[in-house]
Design an enzyme around this catalytic site. Structure first.
Site, PDB file in Angstrom:
ATOM      1  N   GLU A 141     -18.076 -18.723  25.496  1.00  0.00           N
ATOM      2  CA  GLU A 141     -18.998 -18.099  26.452  1.00  0.00           C
ATOM      3  C   GLU A 141     -19.781 -19.108  27.300  1.00  0.00           C
ATOM      4  O   GLU A 141     -21.022 -19.099  27.333  1.00  0.00           O
ATOM      5  CB  GLU A 141     -19.947 -17.144  25.717  1.00  0.00           C
ATOM      6  CG  GLU A 141     -19.176 -16.069  24.968  1.00  0.00           C
ATOM      7  CD  GLU A 141     -20.044 -15.153  24.111  1.00  0.00           C
ATOM      8  OE1 GLU A 141     -21.272 -15.300  24.131  1.00  0.00           O
ATOM      9  OE2 GLU A 141     -19.473 -14.292  23.403  1.00  0.00           O
TER      10      GLU A 141
ATOM     11  N   ASN B  27     -13.269 -19.362  25.378  1.00  0.00           N
ATOM     12  CA  ASN B  27     -13.275 -17.920  25.091  1.00  0.00           C
ATOM     13  C   ASN B  27     -14.486 -17.299  25.782  1.00  0.00           C
ATOM     14  O   ASN B  27     -15.594 -17.841  25.704  1.00  0.00           O
ATOM     15  CB  ASN B  27     -13.397 -17.788  23.560  1.00  0.00           C
ATOM     16  CG  ASN B  27     -13.243 -16.393  23.031  1.00  0.00           C
ATOM     17  OD1 ASN B  27     -12.338 -15.664  23.426  1.00  0.00           O
ATOM     18  ND2 ASN B  27     -14.126 -16.007  22.103  1.00  0.00           N
TER      19      ASN B  27
ATOM     20  N   HIS C 214     -14.565  -6.932  24.984  1.00  0.00           N
ATOM     21  CA  HIS C 214     -15.577  -5.960  24.518  1.00  0.00           C
ATOM     22  C   HIS C 214     -15.771  -4.955  25.658  1.00  0.00           C
ATOM     23  O   HIS C 214     -16.499  -5.222  26.626  1.00  0.00           O
ATOM     24  CB  HIS C 214     -16.885  -6.676  24.167  1.00  0.00           C
ATOM     25  CG  HIS C 214     -16.745  -7.591  22.999  1.00  0.00           C
ATOM     26  ND1 HIS C 214     -16.435  -7.132  21.737  1.00  0.00           N
ATOM     27  CD2 HIS C 214     -16.847  -8.942  22.887  1.00  0.00           C
ATOM     28  CE1 HIS C 214     -16.372  -8.153  20.897  1.00  0.00           C
ATOM     29  NE2 HIS C 214     -16.599  -9.267  21.574  1.00  0.00           N
TER      30      HIS C 214
ATOM     31  N   GLU D 173     -11.203 -10.448  21.001  1.00  0.00           N
ATOM     32  CA  GLU D 173     -12.288  -9.710  20.323  1.00  0.00           C
ATOM     33  C   GLU D 173     -12.304  -8.247  20.764  1.00  0.00           C
ATOM     34  O   GLU D 173     -13.370  -7.657  20.972  1.00  0.00           O
ATOM     35  CB  GLU D 173     -13.646 -10.360  20.617  1.00  0.00           C
ATOM     36  CG  GLU D 173     -13.724 -11.830  20.247  1.00  0.00           C
ATOM     37  CD  GLU D 173     -15.096 -12.448  20.467  1.00  0.00           C
ATOM     38  OE1 GLU D 173     -16.070 -11.712  20.665  1.00  0.00           O
ATOM     39  OE2 GLU D 173     -15.192 -13.691  20.434  1.00  0.00           O
TER      40      GLU D 173
ATOM     41  N   ASP E  13     -12.635  -4.505  21.394  1.00  0.00           N
ATOM     42  CA  ASP E  13     -13.153  -3.212  20.912  1.00  0.00           C
ATOM     43  C   ASP E  13     -13.569  -2.414  22.144  1.00  0.00           C
ATOM     44  O   ASP E  13     -13.879  -2.976  23.185  1.00  0.00           O
ATOM     45  CB  ASP E  13     -14.275  -3.334  19.871  1.00  0.00           C
ATOM     46  CG  ASP E  13     -15.413  -4.251  20.256  1.00  0.00           C
ATOM     47  OD1 ASP E  13     -15.637  -4.469  21.465  1.00  0.00           O
ATOM     48  OD2 ASP E  13     -16.103  -4.751  19.347  1.00  0.00           O
TER      49      ASP E  13
HETATM   50  O1  G3I Z   1     -27.065 -14.295   8.426  1.00  0.00           O
HETATM   51  C1  G3I Z   1     -28.086 -13.289   8.499  1.00  0.00           C
HETATM   52  C2  G3I Z   1     -28.464 -12.837   7.121  1.00  0.00           C
HETATM   53  O2  G3I Z   1     -29.039 -13.902   6.416  1.00  0.00           O
HETATM   54  C3  G3I Z   1     -29.444 -11.661   7.239  1.00  0.00           C
HETATM   55  O3  G3I Z   1     -29.675 -11.127   5.982  1.00  0.00           O
HETATM   56  C4  G3I Z   1     -28.872 -10.560   8.134  1.00  0.00           C
HETATM   57  C5  G3I Z   1     -29.851  -9.438   8.350  1.00  0.00           C
HETATM   58  O4  G3I Z   1     -29.516  -8.670   9.461  1.00  0.00           O
HETATM   59  O5  G3I Z   1     -28.527 -11.100   9.387  1.00  0.00           O
HETATM   60  C6  G3I Z   1     -27.563 -12.116   9.292  1.00  0.00           C
HETATM   61  O6  G3I Z   1     -27.226 -12.573  10.562  1.00  0.00           O
HETATM   62  C7  G3I Z   1     -26.452 -11.678  11.355  1.00  0.00           C
HETATM   63  C8  G3I Z   1     -25.081 -12.309  11.585  1.00  0.00           C
HETATM   64  O7  G3I Z   1     -24.343 -11.513  12.483  1.00  0.00           O
HETATM   65  C9  G3I Z   1     -24.283 -12.437  10.291  1.00  0.00           C
HETATM   66  O8  G3I Z   1     -24.058 -11.191   9.733  1.00  0.00           O
HETATM   67  C10 G3I Z   1     -27.182 -11.499  12.663  1.00  0.00           C
HETATM   68  O9  G3I Z   1     -28.374 -10.766  12.445  1.00  0.00           O
HETATM   69  C11 G3I Z   1     -26.302 -10.744  13.645  1.00  0.00           C
HETATM   70  O10 G3I Z   1     -26.921 -10.732  14.925  1.00  0.00           O
HETATM   71  C12 G3I Z   1     -24.970 -11.435  13.765  1.00  0.00           C
HETATM   72  O11 G3I Z   1     -24.179 -10.703  14.650  1.00  0.00           O
HETATM   73  C13 G3I Z   1     -22.988 -11.335  15.053  1.00  0.00           C
HETATM   74  C14 G3I Z   1     -23.041 -11.658  16.530  1.00  0.00           C
HETATM   75  O12 G3I Z   1     -21.805 -12.230  16.899  1.00  0.00           O
HETATM   76  C15 G3I Z   1     -24.140 -12.627  16.901  1.00  0.00           C
HETATM   77  O13 G3I Z   1     -24.090 -12.844  18.290  1.00  0.00           O
HETATM   78  C16 G3I Z   1     -21.855 -10.382  14.767  1.00  0.00           C
HETATM   79  O14 G3I Z   1     -21.739 -10.167  13.372  1.00  0.00           O
HETATM   80  C17 G3I Z   1     -20.572 -10.969  15.314  1.00  0.00           C
HETATM   81  O15 G3I Z   1     -19.555 -10.006  15.193  1.00  0.00           O
HETATM   82  C18 G3I Z   1     -20.772 -11.321  16.785  1.00  0.00           C
HETATM   83  O16 G3I Z   1     -19.585 -11.845  17.288  1.00  0.00           O
HETATM   84  C19 G3I Z   1     -19.626 -12.244  18.671  1.00  0.00           C
HETATM   85  C20 G3I Z   1     -18.658 -13.386  18.834  1.00  0.00           C
HETATM   86  O17 G3I Z   1     -18.956 -14.410  17.936  1.00  0.00           O
HETATM   87  C21 G3I Z   1     -18.647 -13.895  20.262  1.00  0.00           C
HETATM   88  N1  G3I Z   1     -18.403 -12.819  21.199  1.00  0.00           N
HETATM   89  C22 G3I Z   1     -19.269 -11.654  21.064  1.00  0.00           C
HETATM   90  C23 G3I Z   1     -19.220 -11.125  19.640  1.00  0.00           C
HETATM   91  C24 G3I Z   1     -20.045  -9.864  19.496  1.00  0.00           C
HETATM   92  O18 G3I Z   1     -21.408 -10.134  19.680  1.00  0.00           O
END
Ligand code: G3I
Length: 421
Positions: free
Chosen positions: A237, A278, A314, A342, A344
């Protein structure tokens, strides 16, 4: 074909009164508590330790777990045209079969992707999901998925939470799952503005110190997975939607050259991993896609290693951009491979039959566009089930973006993907 075959017939002496799995349904595997017999005309066939499936016929060849080939980390992108749309996974011609809505598995998305000339159809996953046995059974079914992406556990905040202290347990767990199943791993990601630890975002950097920290991160992380992964989303990004560079800590401190430096460091750390840039909102033509074309053109002119463009995908039901196939072809014309990384397609909840039908069409459109471009090597959905989709937590009131519902049942979208192949 160098694969040995095994015939595992479990159904033969089943009591007729017991519930039986439908054609393409699950009939065994670690943690499976459902039926272990299949309806007439199908046979329960061992696929892997997590998964057996009711396949048509009386005996179908499958790969045994010990015979599952370890995926080759790299291979050259296909340059020949993909098979015509009349070919099918079974090689018999005609329309693809359809999955039963609500079933756990269907005719096989990876199987049909490969028959259409792609390397893989895959899914993202994440570590908290690995204890969900019914979920893992489907993810591990190589008929459905030939590739896995770790959704979070190879990112900077997960791998280097404090400077120069590296943790790989989360990423290793997902790599080991993929290897055990004989699935390719797309590694995600090395340099991104998001999910950075605070020591990166809040550090007092100079060009030299941040370049050193960034290349140290890349050499350690990509070095740890050297030889094990198909590719890296090396830079994630880098653009704003208007095609200007995103002004994150890397761009602001190092300038645009952080991208070339990151790619060179990644190549050095794992010479056989394909290196991708990406991004999202580059599915159709527009300012951001043009910026990607200009960047890759410039990198190639400078001799910087760049092997692929990742198109995240997305998307929103009923709002696909036009010109997806032409845009993928324009990327491919740069001499790189392309992947939908990715995918969806979300909707405003609640889902309705009309929205699900439109979603089916939209999945078909994206898949058909990839199939039509010979350099489009694969499609990854950003988790296969609504149970673990990132969408509802990010877009309030939206969801239902995946081809499987939250109960791990197939949706119409699955049949859109099959039809696209
Ligand atoms: O690690 C913490 C954990 O310690 C805590 O307990 C928990 C509580 O909510 O949060 C955890 O962090 C989360 C993390 O995912 C791991 O699960 C974050 O809040 C959450 O915001 C994060 O979201 C991820 C997101 O990227 C962040 O931008 C999504 O799972 C993940 O699917 C998403 O993937 C991104 C790609 O990497 C790049 N392209 C967009 C895509 C969708 O946003």
């Amino acid at each position: 074909m160098n694969r040995l075959v095994q015939f595992a017939t479990i159904a033969a002496f089943a009591a007729p009164a017991l519930a039986q799995s439908a054609e393409w349904g699950q009939c065994g595997g670690q943690g499976w508590t459902g039926p272990t017999t299949c309806v007439a005309g199908t046979t329960c066939v061992f696929s892997n330790p997590y998964y057996s499936q009711c396949l048509p016929g009386t005996a179908v060849p499958t790969v045994t777990p010990t015979e599952t080939p370890t995926p080759t980390p790299t291979s050259t992108p296909t340059t020949t045209a993909k098979p015509s749309s009349s070919s099918t996974a079974t090689g018999t011609g005609g329309a693809a079969p359809t999955a039963v809505i609500g079933a756990a598995t269907g005719p096989g998305l990876n199987k049909y992707a490969q028959a259409a000339g792609l390397k893989y159809f895959g899914s993202a996953t994440d570590n908290p999901e690995l204890t969900d046995q019914p979920y893992i059974a489907i993810l591990s079914n190589t008929n459905e998925f030939g590739q896995i992406t770790p959704g979070n556990s190879m990112k900077w905040d997960a791998t280097e939470p404090t400077q120069n202290t590296f943790t790989f347990s989360g990423g290793d767990a997902i790599l080991n799952l993929a290897k055990g199943n004989g699935q390719i791993l797309r590694a995600h990601n090395l340099v991104w503005y998001s999910q950075l630890p605070s020591w990166v975002t809040s550090g007092s950097w100079t060009n030299a110190t941040l370049t050193a920290a960034m290349t140290n991160h890349i050499s350690n992380v990509a070095g740890h997975y050297k030889g094990e992964v198909y590719c890296w989303d090396a830079v994630n990004e880098p653009f704003n939607d208007d095609g200007t560079f995103r002004t994150d800590v890397f761009y602001n401190t190092i300038g645009q050259s952080y991208i070339a430096t990151a790619l060179q460091a990644a190549r050095k750390a794992d010479p056989n991993a394909k290196l991708y840039i990406n991004d999202y909102n580059i599915e159709g033509p527009g300012a951001k896609s043009t910026a990607m074309i200009n960047l890759v053109t410039s990198l190639k002119a400078q001799g910087v290693p760049i092997d692929g463009i990742g198109v995240q995908g997305h998307l929103i039901v009923g709002e696909l951009p036009s010109g997806i196939e032409q845009n993928l072809a324009a990327f491919a014309a740069l001499g790189v491979e392309v992947a939908i990384t990715e995918l969806d397609i979300r909707m405003t909840l609640p889902s309705t039959p009309a929205l699900l039908a439109q979603q089916q069409k939209d999945y078909q459109t994206v898949v058909a566009a990839c199939k039509a471009v010979s350099a489009c090597v694969g499609i990854t959905i950003w988790d296969y089930t609504d149970k673990y989709s990132w969408v509802p937590a990010t877009f309030s009131g939206q969801g239902a973006a995946c081809p499987w519902d939250a109960n791990l049942g197939i949706k119409a979208a699955y049949n859109g993907i099959l039809a696209g192949f």
